[in-house]
Design an enzyme around this catalytic site. Sequence first.
Site, short mmCIF file in Angstrom:
data_model
loop_
_atom_site.label_atom_id
_atom_site.label_comp_id
_atom_site.label_asym_id
_atom_site.label_seq_id
_atom_site.Cartn_x
_atom_site.Cartn_y
_atom_site.Cartn_z
N PHE A 1 63.77 92.83 10.17
CA PHE A 1 64.18 92.09 8.96
C PHE A 1 63.47 90.76 8.86
O PHE A 1 63.23 90.24 7.79
CB PHE A 1 65.68 91.83 8.98
N GLY A 2 63.19 90.16 10.02
CA GLY A 2 62.59 88.83 9.99
C GLY A 2 63.21 87.96 11.07
O GLY A 2 64.02 88.43 11.87
N LYS B 1 65.38 87.32 16.54
CA LYS B 1 64.62 88.33 15.80
C LYS B 1 65.66 89.29 15.25
O LYS B 1 66.58 89.70 15.98
CB LYS B 1 63.65 89.05 16.73
N LYS C 1 71.21 90.63 15.39
CA LYS C 1 70.58 89.33 15.62
C LYS C 1 70.30 89.28 17.13
O LYS C 1 71.24 89.31 17.92
CB LYS C 1 71.57 88.23 15.22
N ASP D 1 76.20 74.51 6.44
CA ASP D 1 74.83 74.87 6.04
C ASP D 1 74.85 75.92 4.93
O ASP D 1 74.11 76.91 4.96
CB ASP D 1 74.04 75.40 7.25
C1 11G Z 1 70.80 89.27 10.96
C2 11G Z 1 70.48 87.89 10.50
C3 11G Z 1 70.83 87.63 9.02
C4 11G Z 1 72.32 87.77 8.85
O1 11G Z 1 73.03 86.89 9.34
N1 11G Z 1 72.83 88.86 8.23
C5 11G Z 1 74.28 88.98 8.09
C6 11G Z 1 72.02 89.84 7.68
C7 11G Z 1 72.55 91.03 7.17
N2 11G Z 1 71.71 91.95 6.63
C8 11G Z 1 70.38 91.70 6.55
N3 11G Z 1 69.81 90.57 7.03
C9 11G Z 1 70.63 89.64 7.60
N4 11G Z 1 70.07 88.50 8.13
C10 11G Z 1 68.66 88.16 7.81
C11 11G Z 1 67.65 88.80 8.75
C12 11G Z 1 66.41 87.94 8.68
C13 11G Z 1 66.84 86.58 8.20
C14 11G Z 1 68.30 86.66 7.82
#
Ligand code: 11G
Length: 303
Positions: free
Chosen positions: A31-32, A38, A54, A148
């Site tokens: 995802f990024g 990561k 995460k 934030d």
């Molecule tokens: C897992 C980290 C963050 C996040 O907190 N959620 C809930 C999320 C939930 N679904 C997709 N992405 C999410 N993200 C993105 C991934 C890259 C930057 C932020």
Amino acid sequence: MTSTREDDKKTIPDVIVDKTRNCSYQRLRFFGKGGFAKCYEIQHTATKEVFAGKIVPKSMMTKASHREKMAQEISIHRSLCHKHVVGFHSFFEDSANIYIVLELCKRRSLMELHKRRNAITEPETRYFMHQILEGVQYLHSRRIIHRDLKLGNLFLDDELHVKIGDFGLASRIEYEGERKQTVCGTPNYIAPEILTRKGHSLEVDIWSLGCIMYTLLVGTPPFETSSLKDTYKRIKECEYRIPSTLRKPAMEMIVMQLQEEPANRPSVTKLLQHQFFTSGIMPAALPPSCLTTAPRTDQLEKL
Ligand SMILES: CC[C@@H]1C(=O)N(C)c2cncnc2N1C1CCCC1
């Protein structure tokens, strides 16, 4: 398409094992990055359920302060359960990493929507702001300051429901009237009282909500300049302008949230009762097309 990131192959396995719960996850799409983490889509092997993982390499958690901040984020987030807060599924570790398993938000966040659409319509803003305020009302009722709130932390699930995430800068109010002195990190929509170190509390989230509402309706943040120093100067002086194109209820609600004096800002409960929400169409749902193109005016009536 799984990432062919060579370095990850070394530290982040294709199959992630949670020894404590005796289960495993398949590492899927990258995802990024989010801070030290990561982030991947991960699939629970037994149930096939998908989550957002995460993953923080322990090698990044060198300083005790980093470990403490991570522990604080987990401690606060795992205690929450609300339809407009990102679901916290579990956390565990192995020799190399710390893993946090979160609710998957397939439509990413309001940041991606904003980048694609710039200013959105009033009905769309009513729809999103109402859900964000309900989520923040829940946090504040549990004496938690998010600290934030920003478009990138307002995630969207498949139905375009808002989910507040990333509790990396969040803090609990320990006693009535407590004023926090410091924030370890740099909030995006930072309130003046944090910059002038006057002590801060729940009202900093109301300030951020004002910046979010302004950015959604106007298309640019209220205090944006070419340098961070100048932006901070304008925040401290509470210097911003609202375009005359905005209708009165929206303008009034933004002005209430962007009061320099924290005590002059309304509570979230007060904001939820604001005339802005009853002064026009409040869509019950939004179509996925809203992520890419503005609804045509006649379509708006149907929204
Ligand atoms: C897992 C980290 C963050 C996040 O907190 N959620 C809930 C999320 C939930 N679904 C997709 N992405 C999410 N993200 C993105 C991934 C890259 C930057 C932020």
